[in-house]
Design an enzyme around this catalytic site. Structure first.
Site, short mmCIF file in Angstrom:
data_model
loop_
_atom_site.label_atom_id
_atom_site.label_comp_id
_atom_site.label_asym_id
_atom_site.label_seq_id
_atom_site.Cartn_x
_atom_site.Cartn_y
_atom_site.Cartn_z
N HIS A 40 0.82 -1.22 0.00
CA HIS A 40 0.00 0.00 0.00
C HIS A 40 0.86 1.27 0.00
O HIS A 40 0.45 2.31 0.51
CB HIS A 40 -0.97 0.01 1.20
CG HIS A 40 -2.06 -1.02 1.05
ND1 HIS A 40 -3.21 -0.79 0.33
CD2 HIS A 40 -2.15 -2.30 1.49
CE1 HIS A 40 -3.97 -1.88 0.35
NE2 HIS A 40 -3.34 -2.83 1.04
N ASP A 42 2.50 2.04 -3.03
CA ASP A 42 2.68 2.48 -4.43
C ASP A 42 1.80 3.67 -4.80
O ASP A 42 2.24 4.58 -5.49
CB ASP A 42 2.56 1.32 -5.45
CG ASP A 42 1.25 0.59 -5.43
OD1 ASP A 42 0.41 0.86 -4.54
OD2 ASP A 42 1.05 -0.27 -6.32
N LEU A 129 -1.76 -12.56 -5.85
CA LEU A 129 -0.58 -12.80 -6.70
C LEU A 129 -0.73 -12.09 -8.05
O LEU A 129 -0.02 -12.39 -9.00
CB LEU A 129 -0.38 -14.30 -6.91
CG LEU A 129 -0.05 -15.12 -5.65
CD1 LEU A 129 0.01 -16.60 -5.96
CD2 LEU A 129 1.26 -14.67 -5.03
N GLU A 164 -7.14 -0.63 -15.32
CA GLU A 164 -7.73 -1.12 -14.07
C GLU A 164 -8.41 0.03 -13.31
O GLU A 164 -9.50 -0.12 -12.76
CB GLU A 164 -6.66 -1.80 -13.20
CG GLU A 164 -7.28 -2.51 -12.03
CD GLU A 164 -6.43 -3.64 -11.46
OE1 GLU A 164 -5.56 -4.16 -12.19
OE2 GLU A 164 -6.64 -3.99 -10.30
N ASP A 176 1.92 -3.87 -9.49
CA ASP A 176 1.67 -5.18 -10.09
C ASP A 176 2.03 -5.22 -11.57
O ASP A 176 2.65 -6.16 -12.05
CB ASP A 176 0.19 -5.57 -9.91
CG ASP A 176 -0.23 -5.53 -8.45
OD1 ASP A 176 0.66 -5.45 -7.59
OD2 ASP A 176 -1.44 -5.57 -8.19
C1 GLA Z 1 -2.87 -4.34 -5.08
C2 GLA Z 1 -2.66 -3.16 -6.04
C3 GLA Z 1 -1.23 -2.62 -5.95
C4 GLA Z 1 -0.82 -2.36 -4.50
C5 GLA Z 1 -1.16 -3.54 -3.60
C6 GLA Z 1 -0.95 -3.24 -2.15
O1 GLA Z 1 -2.10 -5.43 -5.48
O2 GLA Z 1 -2.93 -3.54 -7.36
O3 GLA Z 1 -1.11 -1.47 -6.75
O4 GLA Z 1 -1.38 -1.17 -4.03
O5 GLA Z 1 -2.51 -3.95 -3.76
O6 GLA Z 1 0.40 -3.05 -1.91
#
Ligand code: GLA
Length: 399
Positions: A40, A42, A129, A164, A176
Protein backbone atom coordinates in the site's frame (compact mmCIF):
# COMPACT_ATOMS: atom_id res chain seq x y z
CA UNK A 1 10.71 -22.80 -17.70
CA UNK A 2 9.09 -25.43 -15.51
CA UNK A 3 7.28 -28.41 -17.07
CA UNK A 4 3.98 -27.23 -15.71
CA UNK A 5 4.10 -24.15 -17.89
CA UNK A 6 5.05 -26.12 -20.96
CA UNK A 7 1.88 -28.14 -20.51
CA UNK A 8 -0.19 -24.95 -20.21
CA UNK A 9 1.47 -23.52 -23.31
CA UNK A 10 0.75 -26.67 -25.28
CA UNK A 11 -2.86 -26.78 -24.16
CA UNK A 12 -3.41 -23.07 -24.82
CA UNK A 13 -2.12 -23.39 -28.37
CA UNK A 14 -4.25 -26.46 -29.05
CA UNK A 15 -7.36 -24.83 -27.66
CA UNK A 16 -6.62 -21.71 -29.65
CA UNK A 17 -6.33 -23.68 -32.87
CA UNK A 18 -9.52 -25.63 -32.33
CA UNK A 19 -11.49 -22.57 -31.21
CA UNK A 20 -10.38 -20.16 -33.93
CA UNK A 21 -9.37 -22.53 -36.72
CA UNK A 22 -6.09 -20.77 -37.21
CA UNK A 23 -2.58 -20.62 -35.74
CA UNK A 24 -1.64 -18.02 -33.15
CA UNK A 25 0.72 -15.26 -34.32
CA UNK A 26 2.04 -14.77 -30.80
CA UNK A 27 2.29 -16.93 -27.72
CA UNK A 28 3.46 -15.46 -24.45
CA UNK A 29 3.73 -16.11 -20.74
CA UNK A 30 2.61 -13.44 -18.30
CA UNK A 31 3.68 -14.03 -14.67
CA UNK A 32 2.09 -13.39 -11.29
CA UNK A 33 4.03 -11.48 -8.67
CA UNK A 34 4.97 -11.51 -5.03
CA UNK A 35 5.89 -8.49 -2.99
CA UNK A 36 8.71 -8.93 -0.49
CA UNK A 37 7.75 -5.74 1.31
CA UNK A 38 6.20 -2.33 0.57
CA UNK A 39 2.46 -2.80 0.77
CA UNK A 40 0.00 0.00 0.00
CA UNK A 41 2.90 2.32 -0.63
CA UNK A 42 2.68 2.48 -4.43
CA UNK A 43 -0.30 4.84 -4.62
CA UNK A 44 1.43 6.99 -2.01
CA UNK A 45 4.37 7.57 -4.37
CA UNK A 46 6.54 5.36 -2.17
CA UNK A 47 8.71 2.27 -2.57
CA UNK A 48 7.85 -1.35 -3.34
CA UNK A 49 9.92 -4.52 -3.70
CA UNK A 50 8.02 -7.02 -5.85
CA UNK A 51 9.22 -9.84 -8.09
CA UNK A 52 7.65 -11.86 -10.90
CA UNK A 53 7.03 -15.53 -10.08
CA UNK A 54 6.73 -18.81 -11.92
CA UNK A 55 2.95 -18.84 -12.01
CA UNK A 56 1.64 -17.70 -15.36
CA UNK A 57 -1.17 -16.87 -17.67
CA UNK A 58 -0.32 -18.08 -21.16
CA UNK A 59 -1.75 -16.13 -24.09
CA UNK A 60 -2.19 -17.22 -27.69
CA UNK A 61 -3.31 -14.48 -30.03
CA UNK A 62 -3.75 -13.76 -33.73
CA UNK A 63 -4.74 -10.80 -35.88
CA UNK A 64 -8.12 -10.61 -37.58
CA UNK A 65 -9.08 -8.61 -40.63
CA UNK A 66 -12.00 -6.89 -38.98
CA UNK A 67 -12.71 -4.96 -35.77
CA UNK A 68 -13.95 -7.93 -33.80
CA UNK A 69 -12.13 -9.05 -30.66
CA UNK A 70 -12.75 -12.60 -29.55
CA UNK A 71 -11.65 -13.67 -26.09
CA UNK A 72 -11.65 -17.21 -24.82
CA UNK A 73 -10.90 -18.12 -21.20
CA UNK A 74 -9.87 -21.75 -21.46
CA UNK A 75 -10.01 -22.38 -17.71
CA UNK A 76 -13.47 -20.89 -17.28
CA UNK A 77 -14.61 -22.27 -20.66
CA UNK A 78 -16.06 -18.83 -21.17
CA UNK A 79 -16.18 -16.80 -24.32
CA UNK A 80 -16.57 -13.07 -24.84
CA UNK A 81 -16.73 -11.14 -28.07
CA UNK A 82 -16.95 -7.43 -28.75
CA UNK A 83 -16.39 -4.88 -31.46
CA UNK A 84 -13.55 -2.38 -31.12
CA UNK A 85 -16.03 0.40 -31.68
CA UNK A 86 -18.35 -0.76 -28.99
CA UNK A 87 -16.54 -1.51 -25.76
CA UNK A 88 -18.91 -1.76 -22.82
CA UNK A 89 -18.41 -2.95 -19.28
CA UNK A 90 -19.66 -6.46 -18.75
CA UNK A 91 -20.75 -8.64 -15.85
CA UNK A 92 -17.72 -10.87 -16.52
CA UNK A 93 -14.86 -9.48 -14.47
CA UNK A 94 -12.17 -11.32 -16.43
CA UNK A 95 -13.44 -9.78 -19.66
CA UNK A 96 -13.46 -6.31 -18.13
CA UNK A 97 -9.74 -6.48 -17.35
CA UNK A 98 -9.07 -7.28 -20.99
CA UNK A 99 -11.57 -4.86 -22.50
CA UNK A 100 -10.16 -2.15 -20.25
CA UNK A 101 -6.77 -2.71 -21.86
CA UNK A 102 -8.21 -2.66 -25.39
CA UNK A 103 -10.07 0.51 -24.52
CA UNK A 104 -6.82 2.20 -23.48
CA UNK A 105 -5.16 1.13 -26.73
CA UNK A 106 -7.99 2.83 -28.59
CA UNK A 107 -6.99 6.12 -27.03
CA UNK A 108 -3.50 5.91 -28.56
CA UNK A 109 -2.43 7.39 -31.85
CA UNK A 110 -1.37 4.11 -33.43
CA UNK A 111 -4.35 1.90 -34.00
CA UNK A 112 -5.04 -1.73 -33.28
CA UNK A 113 -7.46 -3.99 -35.13
CA UNK A 114 -9.50 -7.03 -34.20
CA UNK A 115 -7.91 -10.18 -32.78
CA UNK A 116 -8.54 -13.70 -31.51
CA UNK A 117 -7.22 -14.48 -28.05
CA UNK A 118 -7.23 -17.60 -25.89
CA UNK A 119 -5.59 -17.81 -22.49
CA UNK A 120 -5.12 -20.21 -19.63
CA UNK A 121 -3.02 -20.18 -16.47
CA UNK A 122 -2.08 -21.37 -13.02
CA UNK A 123 -2.03 -18.13 -11.03
CA UNK A 124 -4.58 -18.64 -8.28
CA UNK A 125 -7.27 -15.98 -8.58
CA UNK A 126 -7.82 -13.62 -5.63
CA UNK A 127 -4.70 -14.91 -3.91
CA UNK A 128 -2.93 -11.55 -3.98
CA UNK A 129 -0.58 -12.80 -6.70
CA UNK A 130 -1.86 -10.33 -9.28
CA UNK A 131 -3.59 -12.57 -11.73
CA UNK A 132 -5.40 -9.42 -12.86
CA UNK A 133 -2.18 -7.60 -13.76
CA UNK A 134 -1.05 -10.77 -15.56
CA UNK A 135 -4.23 -10.63 -17.64
CA UNK A 136 -3.85 -6.95 -18.42
CA UNK A 137 -0.14 -6.95 -19.14
CA UNK A 138 -0.22 -10.20 -21.12
CA UNK A 139 -2.79 -8.78 -23.49
CA UNK A 140 -1.13 -5.36 -23.68
CA UNK A 141 2.22 -6.94 -24.49
CA UNK A 142 0.62 -9.14 -27.15
CA UNK A 143 -1.26 -6.28 -28.82
CA UNK A 144 1.86 -4.13 -28.82
CA UNK A 145 3.71 -6.87 -30.69
CA UNK A 146 0.84 -7.93 -32.91
CA UNK A 147 0.22 -4.44 -34.27
CA UNK A 148 3.86 -3.30 -34.19
CA UNK A 149 3.16 -0.38 -31.91
CA UNK A 150 6.69 -0.28 -30.41
CA UNK A 151 5.50 1.00 -27.04
CA UNK A 152 8.06 0.51 -24.30
CA UNK A 153 7.37 -1.55 -21.17
CA UNK A 154 6.82 1.44 -18.93
CA UNK A 155 4.17 2.81 -21.28
CA UNK A 156 2.49 -0.59 -21.27
CA UNK A 157 2.57 -0.79 -17.47
CA UNK A 158 0.98 2.64 -17.16
CA UNK A 159 -1.61 1.78 -19.78
CA UNK A 160 -2.61 -1.35 -17.87
CA UNK A 161 -2.81 0.53 -14.59
CA UNK A 162 -5.12 3.07 -16.25
CA UNK A 163 -7.24 0.21 -17.58
CA UNK A 164 -7.73 -1.12 -14.07
CA UNK A 165 -8.34 2.37 -12.62
CA UNK A 166 -10.83 3.44 -15.26
CA UNK A 167 -12.52 0.34 -16.56
CA UNK A 168 -12.50 -2.02 -13.60
CA UNK A 169 -12.71 0.81 -11.07
CA UNK A 170 -9.92 -0.22 -8.68
CA UNK A 171 -7.62 2.72 -8.04
CA UNK A 172 -4.56 0.50 -7.84
CA UNK A 173 -0.99 1.73 -7.95
CA UNK A 174 1.53 0.60 -10.53
CA UNK A 175 3.37 -2.13 -8.60
CA UNK A 176 1.67 -5.18 -10.09
CA UNK A 177 1.87 -4.13 -13.71
CA UNK A 178 5.46 -3.01 -13.26
CA UNK A 179 6.51 -6.28 -11.66
CA UNK A 180 4.79 -8.24 -14.40
CA UNK A 181 6.67 -6.46 -17.17
CA UNK A 182 10.03 -5.73 -15.53
CA UNK A 183 10.56 -9.01 -13.69
CA UNK A 184 13.95 -10.72 -13.97
CA UNK A 185 14.90 -14.24 -12.99
CA UNK A 186 16.25 -14.29 -9.41
CA UNK A 187 15.90 -10.55 -8.92
CA UNK A 188 13.49 -8.46 -6.89
CA UNK A 189 12.62 -5.02 -8.23
CA UNK A 190 12.97 -2.01 -5.98
CA UNK A 191 10.67 0.51 -7.59
CA UNK A 192 10.41 4.14 -6.62
CA UNK A 193 6.84 4.72 -7.70
CA UNK A 194 7.18 8.50 -7.74
CA UNK A 195 9.93 8.70 -10.32
CA UNK A 196 9.37 5.22 -11.75
CA UNK A 197 13.05 4.55 -11.27
CA UNK A 198 13.97 1.01 -10.39
CA UNK A 199 16.82 -1.22 -9.44
CA UNK A 200 17.01 -4.99 -9.57
CA UNK A 201 18.28 -6.62 -6.36
CA UNK A 202 19.59 -10.19 -6.55
CA UNK A 203 17.33 -12.53 -4.66
CA UNK A 204 19.45 -15.63 -4.53
CA UNK A 205 17.45 -17.77 -2.21
CA UNK A 206 20.01 -20.59 -1.89
CA UNK A 207 19.23 -21.76 1.66
CA UNK A 208 15.80 -20.14 1.78
CA UNK A 209 12.45 -20.64 0.15
CA UNK A 210 9.58 -18.29 -0.46
CA UNK A 211 6.33 -19.94 0.48
CA UNK A 212 2.96 -18.53 -0.44
CA UNK A 213 0.04 -19.63 1.72
CA UNK A 214 -3.27 -18.90 0.04
CA UNK A 215 -6.13 -18.61 2.53
CA UNK A 216 -8.59 -18.67 -0.37
CA UNK A 217 -10.58 -16.07 1.54
CA UNK A 218 -11.98 -13.41 -0.76
CA UNK A 219 -13.70 -10.44 0.77
CA UNK A 220 -16.38 -8.79 -1.33
CA UNK A 221 -15.40 -5.49 0.22
CA UNK A 222 -11.83 -5.68 -0.99
CA UNK A 223 -11.98 -3.17 -3.83
CA UNK A 224 -14.14 -0.60 -2.03
CA UNK A 225 -11.97 -0.84 1.09
CA UNK A 226 -8.88 -0.53 -1.10
CA UNK A 227 -10.20 2.66 -2.67
CA UNK A 228 -11.14 3.94 0.79
CA UNK A 229 -7.57 3.40 2.07
CA UNK A 230 -6.28 5.41 -0.83
CA UNK A 231 -8.72 8.19 -0.09
CA UNK A 232 -7.74 8.22 3.58
CA UNK A 233 -4.09 8.61 2.64
CA UNK A 234 -4.96 11.50 0.39
CA UNK A 235 -6.91 13.13 3.21
CA UNK A 236 -3.84 13.12 5.44
CA UNK A 237 -1.81 14.69 2.66
CA UNK A 238 -4.40 17.47 2.32
CA UNK A 239 -4.29 18.18 6.05
CA UNK A 240 -0.49 18.30 6.16
CA UNK A 241 -0.26 20.39 3.00
CA UNK A 242 -1.81 23.30 4.85
CA UNK A 243 1.35 23.43 6.94
CA UNK A 244 3.82 22.34 4.35
CA UNK A 245 2.88 22.79 0.69
CA UNK A 246 5.91 20.71 -0.33
CA UNK A 247 4.07 17.59 0.77
CA UNK A 248 2.59 16.04 -2.34
CA UNK A 249 2.05 12.49 -1.09
CA UNK A 250 2.66 10.38 2.03
CA UNK A 251 6.05 9.69 0.48
CA UNK A 252 7.07 13.15 1.65
CA UNK A 253 5.96 12.63 5.24
CA UNK A 254 8.29 11.60 8.07
CA UNK A 255 7.50 10.03 11.43
CA UNK A 256 8.41 13.33 13.11
CA UNK A 257 5.97 15.28 11.02
CA UNK A 258 3.24 12.80 11.83
CA UNK A 259 3.88 13.11 15.54
CA UNK A 260 3.99 16.90 15.38
CA UNK A 261 0.70 17.09 13.53
CA UNK A 262 -1.06 14.19 15.19
CA UNK A 263 -3.60 16.41 16.91
CA UNK A 264 -4.29 18.33 13.75
CA UNK A 265 -4.83 15.10 11.83
CA UNK A 266 -7.15 13.74 14.51
CA UNK A 267 -9.17 16.96 14.61
CA UNK A 268 -9.84 16.61 10.90
CA UNK A 269 -10.51 12.89 10.95
CA UNK A 270 -14.09 12.07 9.92
CA UNK A 271 -13.49 8.40 10.78
CA UNK A 272 -12.39 9.12 14.39
CA UNK A 273 -10.28 6.76 16.56
CA UNK A 274 -6.97 7.91 15.06
CA UNK A 275 -7.92 6.28 11.77
CA UNK A 276 -6.20 8.73 9.45
CA UNK A 277 -3.15 8.95 11.69
CA UNK A 278 -2.85 5.16 11.79
CA UNK A 279 -3.11 4.84 8.01
CA UNK A 280 -0.39 7.42 7.48
CA UNK A 281 1.85 5.98 10.17
CA UNK A 282 1.75 2.60 8.47
CA UNK A 283 2.66 4.00 5.07
CA UNK A 284 5.50 6.14 6.40
CA UNK A 285 6.97 3.19 8.31
CA UNK A 286 6.44 0.76 5.45
CA UNK A 287 8.42 3.00 3.11
CA UNK A 288 11.29 2.97 5.60
CA UNK A 289 11.09 -0.81 5.80
CA UNK A 290 11.48 -1.13 2.03
CA UNK A 291 14.65 0.95 2.10
CA UNK A 292 16.04 -1.10 5.00
CA UNK A 293 15.14 -4.36 3.27
CA UNK A 294 17.19 -3.30 0.26
CA UNK A 295 20.19 -2.68 2.50
CA UNK A 296 19.75 -6.11 4.06
CA UNK A 297 19.43 -7.71 0.64
CA UNK A 298 22.79 -6.28 -0.29
CA UNK A 299 24.25 -7.74 2.89
CA UNK A 300 22.34 -11.00 2.37
CA UNK A 301 20.96 -10.58 5.87
CA UNK A 302 17.80 -12.64 5.53
CA UNK A 303 17.16 -12.78 9.27
CA UNK A 304 16.68 -9.02 9.40
CA UNK A 305 14.49 -9.07 6.30
CA UNK A 306 12.30 -11.66 8.00
CA UNK A 307 11.87 -9.36 11.00
CA UNK A 308 10.86 -6.46 8.81
CA UNK A 309 8.31 -8.66 7.07
CA UNK A 310 6.68 -9.37 10.38
CA UNK A 311 6.72 -5.69 11.36
CA UNK A 312 5.01 -5.01 8.07
CA UNK A 313 2.32 -7.52 8.94
CA UNK A 314 1.73 -5.96 12.35
CA UNK A 315 1.30 -2.58 10.67
CA UNK A 316 -1.06 -3.96 8.03
CA UNK A 317 -3.07 -5.60 10.78
CA UNK A 318 -3.18 -2.88 13.43
CA UNK A 319 -2.66 0.39 11.62
CA UNK A 320 -3.79 -0.10 8.04
CA UNK A 321 -6.42 -2.66 9.05
CA UNK A 322 -6.43 -4.69 5.87
CA UNK A 323 -5.63 -8.11 7.31
CA UNK A 324 -8.17 -10.66 8.50
CA UNK A 325 -8.33 -13.42 11.10
CA UNK A 326 -7.27 -16.15 8.70
CA UNK A 327 -4.21 -14.25 7.50
CA UNK A 328 -3.22 -13.35 11.05
CA UNK A 329 -3.49 -16.97 12.03
CA UNK A 330 -1.40 -18.13 9.07
CA UNK A 331 1.30 -15.65 10.05
CA UNK A 332 1.22 -16.75 13.69
CA UNK A 333 1.44 -20.44 12.86
CA UNK A 334 4.27 -19.78 10.41
CA UNK A 335 6.32 -17.75 12.85
CA UNK A 336 5.96 -20.34 15.57
CA UNK A 337 7.87 -22.76 13.40
CA UNK A 338 11.66 -22.67 13.93
CA UNK A 339 12.39 -22.53 10.20
CA UNK A 340 10.48 -19.28 9.54
CA UNK A 341 12.44 -16.06 9.24
CA UNK A 342 9.47 -13.89 8.41
CA UNK A 343 5.83 -13.94 7.39
CA UNK A 344 3.21 -11.37 6.49
CA UNK A 345 0.03 -10.90 4.57
CA UNK A 346 0.71 -9.85 1.01
CA UNK A 347 -1.05 -7.65 -1.54
CA UNK A 348 -4.16 -5.58 -1.05
CA UNK A 349 -5.45 -7.68 1.87
CA UNK A 350 -8.93 -8.68 3.09
CA UNK A 351 -8.06 -12.25 2.25
CA UNK A 352 -5.56 -13.61 -0.22
CA UNK A 353 -2.17 -14.97 0.78
CA UNK A 354 0.69 -14.68 3.18
CA UNK A 355 4.31 -14.66 2.06
CA UNK A 356 6.78 -16.62 4.19
CA UNK A 357 10.54 -16.67 4.18
CA UNK A 358 11.60 -20.13 5.29
CA UNK A 359 14.78 -22.15 5.75
CA UNK A 360 14.92 -24.65 2.90
CA UNK A 361 16.16 -27.62 4.86
CA UNK A 362 13.04 -27.58 7.03
CA UNK A 363 10.64 -26.66 4.29
CA UNK A 364 8.63 -29.85 4.28
CA UNK A 365 8.03 -29.69 7.99
CA UNK A 366 7.12 -26.02 7.76
CA UNK A 367 4.51 -26.71 5.11
CA UNK A 368 2.91 -29.70 6.80
CA UNK A 369 2.83 -27.87 10.15
CA UNK A 370 1.14 -24.87 8.54
CA UNK A 371 -1.44 -26.99 6.75
CA UNK A 372 -2.28 -29.17 9.73
CA UNK A 373 -2.46 -26.46 12.37
CA UNK A 374 -4.48 -24.15 10.14
CA UNK A 375 -6.92 -26.91 9.38
CA UNK A 376 -7.20 -27.97 13.01
CA UNK A 377 -7.90 -24.43 14.15
CA UNK A 378 -10.24 -23.28 11.38
CA UNK A 379 -11.58 -26.38 9.67
CA UNK A 380 -10.38 -24.78 6.42
CA UNK A 381 -7.58 -25.77 4.10
CA UNK A 382 -4.73 -23.59 2.90
CA UNK A 383 -3.08 -23.87 -0.53
CA UNK A 384 0.68 -23.69 -0.39
CA UNK A 385 2.90 -22.65 -3.30
CA UNK A 386 6.68 -22.68 -3.25
CA UNK A 387 7.64 -20.18 -5.88
CA UNK A 388 10.65 -19.17 -7.93
CA UNK A 389 11.52 -15.70 -9.11
CA UNK A 390 11.21 -15.41 -12.84
CA UNK A 391 11.34 -13.03 -15.79
CA UNK A 392 8.53 -10.70 -16.79
CA UNK A 393 6.04 -11.17 -19.61
CA UNK A 394 7.81 -12.58 -22.64
CA UNK A 395 7.17 -14.27 -25.94
CA UNK A 396 7.48 -18.01 -26.29
CA UNK A 397 8.85 -19.49 -29.48
CA UNK A 398 7.37 -22.78 -30.48
CA UNK A 399 7.56 -24.64 -33.76
C1 GLA B 1 -2.87 -4.34 -5.08
C2 GLA B 1 -2.66 -3.16 -6.04
C3 GLA B 1 -1.23 -2.62 -5.95
C4 GLA B 1 -0.82 -2.36 -4.50
C5 GLA B 1 -1.16 -3.54 -3.60
C6 GLA B 1 -0.95 -3.24 -2.15
O1 GLA B 1 -2.10 -5.43 -5.48
O2 GLA B 1 -2.93 -3.54 -7.36
O3 GLA B 1 -1.11 -1.47 -6.75
O4 GLA B 1 -1.38 -1.17 -4.03
O5 GLA B 1 -2.51 -3.95 -3.76
O6 GLA B 1 0.40 -3.05 -1.91
Amino acid sequence: MNPNVNAIIKNTVEQFKSTFNTYPDIILTSPGRINIIGEHTDYNEGFVLPAAIDKYIVFAISKRNDNVCKLYSIDLKDFHQFNLNEIKKNEKLWANYLMGVVNEFKGLESKIGGFNCAFSGNIPIGAGLSSSAALECGLAYALNELFNLTLDKLTLAKLCQRAENHFVGVKCGIMDQFANLFGQENFAIMLDTRYLKYKHYPLQLNDYAIVIADSKIKRELASSEYNLRREQCEMVVKILQKYNPEIKALRDVTTNMLENFKEEINKNDPFFNNTLYKRAKFVVEENERVLKTCEYLTKEDMQSIGKLMYESHIGLRNLYEVSCQELDLLVDIALNHPSALGARMMGAGFGGSTINLVLKNELEDFVSNLKTKYHNLTGKSVDVHIINITKGTSKVNIE
